[in-house]
Write an enzyme that holds these catalytic residues in place. Structure first.
Site, short mmCIF file in Angstrom:
data_model
loop_
_atom_site.label_atom_id
_atom_site.label_comp_id
_atom_site.label_asym_id
_atom_site.label_seq_id
_atom_site.Cartn_x
_atom_site.Cartn_y
_atom_site.Cartn_z
N LYS A 181 0.84 -1.21 0.00
CA LYS A 181 0.00 0.00 0.00
C LYS A 181 0.87 1.26 0.00
CE LYS A 181 -3.40 2.37 2.75
NZ LYS A 181 -3.54 2.52 4.18
N ASP A 207 -7.44 1.69 0.55
CA ASP A 207 -7.50 1.96 1.99
C ASP A 207 -8.94 1.69 2.44
OD1 ASP A 207 -9.05 4.08 1.22
OD2 ASP A 207 -8.02 5.56 2.45
#
Ligand code: SF4
Length: 223
Positions: A135, A153
């Site tokens: 991420k 997210d």
């Protein structure tokens, strides 16, 4: 496991996701023309450090800490020149400060040994850095103008599920689904659009469907 929003997408019949994705992106882009990363940085190194510090805390909190941090630490060597405890103190307010300080020091050391002190923009190189998960790497690569995936997210997960773009729960599988339908040139801005829409309109507890520009495209719409 975080709450799932997959079941909400059974409320309303809508066109297939491949047909809806273009207008979804265009409407969100018109609605949130200001959507961009909320972290403050002025070069790739500051970007990488800000994203690493943002784990488990808010962007506002990170910006408050980095305002002073980036005056004191300007290059990778600076993070290695102080005792670990001093760096821990300087990033204390972002939480998980011991682990984050360890990751920062490891990353700075590898930048110097393997990358001439520069932040790489390829995903496969970014994920080699200690403490840099997919991420974080995705956010950094996208901000450096070379998105190679789609950041997932909590907002991206919730909105993708509500919009019926995925039935998956796992962020890696959600990303895979999104990469199949979101045009490549939109990989960088797409997460920002969903994040801002998620913060302003499609709130987790009570989505404001009546004022949502996607309510005729959204299988979870309550209006
Ligand atoms: S706010 Fe918009 S995107 Fe969210 S559930 Fe309602 S109609 Fe769908």
């Amino acid at each position: 496991m975080p709450r799932s929003y997959v079941a909400e997408a059974r409320r309303k019949k809508v066109a297939p996701k491949k047909e809806r994705i273009r207008p979804v992106i265009d409407r969100l882009a018109a609605e949130h023309a200001d959507a961009k990363i909320a972290l403050t940085y002025s070069n790739p190194l500051e970007l990488l450090i800000s994203v690493m510090l943002s784990a488990q805390t808010t962007d506002v909190n990170v910006n408050r800490v980095t305002e002073k941090l980036f005056v004191k630490y300007r290059k990778p060597e600076d993070y290695l020149a102080v005792p670990p405890e001093e760096l821990e103190r300087d990033i204390f307010a972002t939480g998980f400060f011991r682990q984050k300080a360890r990751s920062l020091r490891g990353t700075m050391a590898m930048l110097l040994t393997d990358f001439d002190g520069q932040v790489p923009s390829r995903l496969e190189e970014l994920v080699r850095l200690p403490g840099v998960a997919r991420k974080t790497a995705n956010v950094v690569a996208a901000e450096l103008g070379e998105p190679q995936g789609i950041v997932v997210d909590t907002h991206v997960r919730r909105l993708s599920q509500r919009l019926g773009l995925t039935k998956q729960e796992d962020p890696v599988k959600i990303e895979r689904d999104l990469m199949k339908i979101v045009p490549r040139e939109d990989w960088g801005r797409f997460p920002h659009l969903l994040i801002w829409h998620g913060r302003r309109v499609c709130l987790a507890r009570l989505p404001r469907c009546e004022e949502c520009v996607l309510n005729d495209f959204c299988p979870s719409s309550r209006v």
